[in-house]
Write a protein that holds these residues in place. Structure first.
Motif, PDB file in Angstrom:
ATOM      1  N   GLU A  87       0.859  -1.178   0.000  1.00  0.00           N
ATOM      2  CA  GLU A  87       0.000   0.000   0.000  1.00  0.00           C
ATOM      3  C   GLU A  87       0.894   1.226   0.000  1.00  0.00           C
ATOM      4  OE1 GLU A  87      -2.604  -0.419   3.399  1.00  0.00           O
ATOM      5  OE2 GLU A  87      -3.765  -1.982   2.386  1.00  0.00           O
ATOM      6  N   VAL A  89       1.229   5.140   0.640  1.00  0.00           N
ATOM      7  CA  VAL A  89       0.575   6.269   1.308  1.00  0.00           C
ATOM      8  C   VAL A  89       1.320   7.557   0.961  1.00  0.00           C
ATOM      9  CG1 VAL A  89       0.068   7.345   3.550  1.00  0.00           C
ATOM     10  CG2 VAL A  89      -0.418   4.914   3.193  1.00  0.00           C
ATOM     11  N   ARG A  91       1.606  11.581   1.624  1.00  0.00           N
ATOM     12  CA  ARG A  91       1.240  12.553   2.668  1.00  0.00           C
ATOM     13  C   ARG A  91       1.648  13.971   2.277  1.00  0.00           C
ATOM     14  NH1 ARG A  91       0.160   9.403   7.270  1.00  0.00           N
ATOM     15  NH2 ARG A  91       1.148   7.358   7.234  1.00  0.00           N
ATOM     16  N   ALA A  95      -0.468  13.647   9.618  1.00  0.00           N
ATOM     17  CA  ALA A  95      -1.636  13.251  10.436  1.00  0.00           C
ATOM     18  C   ALA A  95      -1.582  11.735  10.575  1.00  0.00           C
ATOM     19  CB  ALA A  95      -2.943  13.678   9.759  1.00  0.00           C
ATOM     20  N   GLY A  96      -2.353  11.206  11.498  1.00  0.00           N
ATOM     21  CA  GLY A  96      -2.481   9.750  11.622  1.00  0.00           C
ATOM     22  C   GLY A  96      -1.210   9.082  12.086  1.00  0.00           C
ATOM     23  N   ARG A 100       1.632   9.588  15.172  1.00  0.00           N
ATOM     24  CA  ARG A 100       1.699   8.642  16.300  1.00  0.00           C
ATOM     25  C   ARG A 100       3.082   8.006  16.425  1.00  0.00           C
ATOM     26  NH1 ARG A 100      -3.128   6.863  14.273  1.00  0.00           N
ATOM     27  NH2 ARG A 100      -2.223   4.932  13.479  1.00  0.00           N
ATOM     28  N   PHE A 119       3.555   0.412   2.834  1.00  0.00           N
ATOM     29  CA  PHE A 119       3.168  -0.502   3.906  1.00  0.00           C
ATOM     30  C   PHE A 119       2.831  -1.859   3.285  1.00  0.00           C
ATOM     31  CE2 PHE A 119       2.291   3.729   5.460  1.00  0.00           C
ATOM     32  CZ  PHE A 119       2.582   3.685   6.814  1.00  0.00           C
ATOM     33  N   ASP A 127      -0.485  -4.464   8.629  1.00  0.00           N
ATOM     34  CA  ASP A 127       0.056  -3.559   7.604  1.00  0.00           C
ATOM     35  C   ASP A 127       1.327  -2.828   8.046  1.00  0.00           C
ATOM     36  OD1 ASP A 127      -2.199  -4.310   6.211  1.00  0.00           O
ATOM     37  OD2 ASP A 127      -3.184  -2.358   6.298  1.00  0.00           O
ATOM     38  N   ASP A 171      -3.710  13.311   3.171  1.00  0.00           N
ATOM     39  CA  ASP A 171      -2.970  12.116   2.742  1.00  0.00           C
ATOM     40  C   ASP A 171      -3.939  11.144   2.080  1.00  0.00           C
ATOM     41  OD1 ASP A 171      -4.322  10.637   4.748  1.00  0.00           O
ATOM     42  OD2 ASP A 171      -2.751  11.039   6.212  1.00  0.00           O
ATOM     43  N   PHE A 172      -3.397  10.118   1.472  1.00  0.00           N
ATOM     44  CA  PHE A 172      -4.252   9.086   0.876  1.00  0.00           C
ATOM     45  C   PHE A 172      -3.441   7.822   0.650  1.00  0.00           C
ATOM     46  CE2 PHE A 172      -2.612   9.453  -3.492  1.00  0.00           C
ATOM     47  CZ  PHE A 172      -2.086  10.737  -3.483  1.00  0.00           C
ATOM     48  N   ASP A 193     -12.814   7.034   2.373  1.00  0.00           N
ATOM     49  CA  ASP A 193     -12.336   5.949   3.244  1.00  0.00           C
ATOM     50  C   ASP A 193     -10.814   5.843   3.170  1.00  0.00           C
ATOM     51  OD1 ASP A 193     -14.752   5.090   4.189  1.00  0.00           O
ATOM     52  OD2 ASP A 193     -14.602   3.052   3.397  1.00  0.00           O
ATOM     53  N   SER A 194     -10.259   6.182   2.006  1.00  0.00           N
ATOM     54  CA  SER A 194      -8.816   5.967   1.808  1.00  0.00           C
ATOM     55  C   SER A 194      -8.031   7.272   1.734  1.00  0.00           C
ATOM     56  CB  SER A 194      -8.577   5.145   0.535  1.00  0.00           C
ATOM     57  OG  SER A 194      -9.109   5.819  -0.583  1.00  0.00           O
ATOM     58  N   CYS A 195      -8.727   8.394   1.961  1.00  0.00           N
ATOM     59  CA  CYS A 195      -8.060   9.712   1.958  1.00  0.00           C
ATOM     60  C   CYS A 195      -8.321  10.416   3.285  1.00  0.00           C
ATOM     61  CB  CYS A 195      -8.653  10.631   0.891  1.00  0.00           C
ATOM     62  SG  CYS A 195      -8.559  10.043  -0.791  1.00  0.00           S
ATOM     63  N   ARG A 196      -7.400  11.291   3.683  1.00  0.00           N
ATOM     64  CA  ARG A 196      -7.724  12.251   4.758  1.00  0.00           C
ATOM     65  C   ARG A 196      -8.011  13.577   4.086  1.00  0.00           C
ATOM     66  NH1 ARG A 196      -4.035   9.720   8.230  1.00  0.00           N
ATOM     67  NH2 ARG A 196      -5.272   8.834   9.910  1.00  0.00           N
ATOM     68  N   ARG A 212     -13.431   6.940  12.779  1.00  0.00           N
ATOM     69  CA  ARG A 212     -12.341   6.451  13.637  1.00  0.00           C
ATOM     70  C   ARG A 212     -12.370   7.149  14.995  1.00  0.00           C
ATOM     71  NH1 ARG A 212      -9.153   7.553   8.906  1.00  0.00           N
ATOM     72  NH2 ARG A 212      -8.585   5.650   7.809  1.00  0.00           N
TER      73      ARG A 212
HETATM   74  P1  TMP Z   1      -2.267   6.265   8.396  1.00  0.00           P
HETATM   75  O1  TMP Z   1      -2.143   7.639   8.926  1.00  0.00           O
HETATM   76  O2  TMP Z   1      -3.080   5.355   9.269  1.00  0.00           O
HETATM   77  O3  TMP Z   1      -0.946   5.670   7.993  1.00  0.00           O
HETATM   78  O4  TMP Z   1      -3.121   6.386   7.041  1.00  0.00           O
HETATM   79  C1  TMP Z   1      -2.690   7.209   5.996  1.00  0.00           C
HETATM   80  C2  TMP Z   1      -3.780   7.287   4.938  1.00  0.00           C
HETATM   81  O5  TMP Z   1      -3.966   6.030   4.336  1.00  0.00           O
HETATM   82  C3  TMP Z   1      -5.146   7.708   5.476  1.00  0.00           C
HETATM   83  O6  TMP Z   1      -5.748   8.558   4.531  1.00  0.00           O
HETATM   84  C4  TMP Z   1      -5.914   6.423   5.589  1.00  0.00           C
HETATM   85  C5  TMP Z   1      -5.303   5.588   4.502  1.00  0.00           C
HETATM   86  N1  TMP Z   1      -5.257   4.166   4.842  1.00  0.00           N
HETATM   87  C6  TMP Z   1      -6.148   3.297   4.226  1.00  0.00           C
HETATM   88  O7  TMP Z   1      -6.974   3.698   3.409  1.00  0.00           O
HETATM   89  N2  TMP Z   1      -6.085   1.978   4.540  1.00  0.00           N
HETATM   90  C7  TMP Z   1      -5.192   1.470   5.418  1.00  0.00           C
HETATM   91  O8  TMP Z   1      -5.169   0.244   5.660  1.00  0.00           O
HETATM   92  C8  TMP Z   1      -4.271   2.384   6.050  1.00  0.00           C
HETATM   93  C9  TMP Z   1      -3.270   1.878   7.043  1.00  0.00           C
HETATM   94  C10 TMP Z   1      -4.362   3.709   5.729  1.00  0.00           C
END
Ligand code: TMP
Length: 237
Positions: A87, A89, A91, A95-96, A100, A119, A127, A171-172, A193-196, A212
């Protein structure tokens, strides 16, 4: 129809054509690797529609994906690909998990270039973050190079799409698939779901973080995004 893959929020079915699949988006949302879940009515159809619009806009910009067409409510016809288990990502703002797991403060902007991380796509292993040595040892070095290059292009287009509907793309996450002679294209979905996504100039979430963090109704937010994307599409025609 027999499912090929049953995911947490989507099921993949074999299409009529051998090289196609049908992806059904469910009215389900999960977080924390499935530890938290809910069944918001209408979510599957909304996310599928958002994803269709985004894949169409990316295609207009020359970025290929598995998307072929919307095939009904919550249904997407796609090219059958072999999913790469990495995966990616991208940024633009911290964030996220990066906040952390590092000393980077929330809200730090990564500019001029985004920060890109890979990831492992494996829920059972939670992941984990990968590094270059591990990606090379896994045998995905060439694919990593291609995925990062596509991810940068996707970022430019997505930032513009979301900015035009008053959202900052924080991010996404992208997934990729291979077909034929190991050609790599975008796969899975691109949705809230897959973007912030933050309301422009604020840190107010319009994405899955609402679920969340128990901060609000995802259906209301996702619907607003879809309506704005549809309005923009109509106006540009
Ligand atoms: P994270 O901050 O948890 O690493 O996530 C970064 C971005 O990726 C956030 O927009 C959510 C997305 N994401 C998914 O869509 N699926 C996933 O399994 C993970 C870990 C993150």
């Amino acid at each position: 129809m027999e499912p090929i893959i049953e995911g947490k929020v989507k099921t993949v079915y074999q299409g009529v054509e051998e090289d196609q699949v049908l992806i059904h988006y469910h009215d389900r949302v999960t977080a924390g690797n499935g530890k938290k879940e809910d069944y918001p009515v209408g979510k599957g159809e909304i996310n599928c529609d958002i994803s269709c619009i985004i894949f169409e806009k990316l295609a207009d910009e020359g970025i290929e994906s598995h998307y072929i067409q919307r095939a009904g409510p919550g249904l997407m016809r796609c090219r059958k690909v072999e999913i790469i288990p990495i995966e990616v990502v991208v940024r633009n703002i911290a964030a996220g998990s990066i906040v952390r797991n590092t000393t980077i403060p929330e809200g730090k902007r990564f500019a001029p270039e985004p920060l890109i991380e890979c990831f492992l796509k494996d829920d059972e292993k939670d992941d984990p973050l990968l590094n270059d040595a591990r990606i090379m040892a896994m045998g995905y070095n060439g694919q990593k190079f291609m995925m990062m290059s596509i991810a940068r292009k996707v970022n430019v287009v997505l930032k513009e799409i979301f900015s035009s509907i008053d959202l900052d793309l924080v991010d996404f996450k992208l997934e990729f698939g291979a077909y034929d002679n190991r050609r790599i294209i975008l796969a899975d979905e691109i949705s809230p779901d897959s973007c912030r996504l933050w309301k422009k100039g604020t840190t107010e979430s319009m994405d899955k973080d609402l679920f969340r963090k128990d901060e609000g109704d995802i259906i209301e937010a996702y619907k607003e995004i879809l309506e704005k994307l549809n309005t923009q599409n109509t106006e540009s025609k």
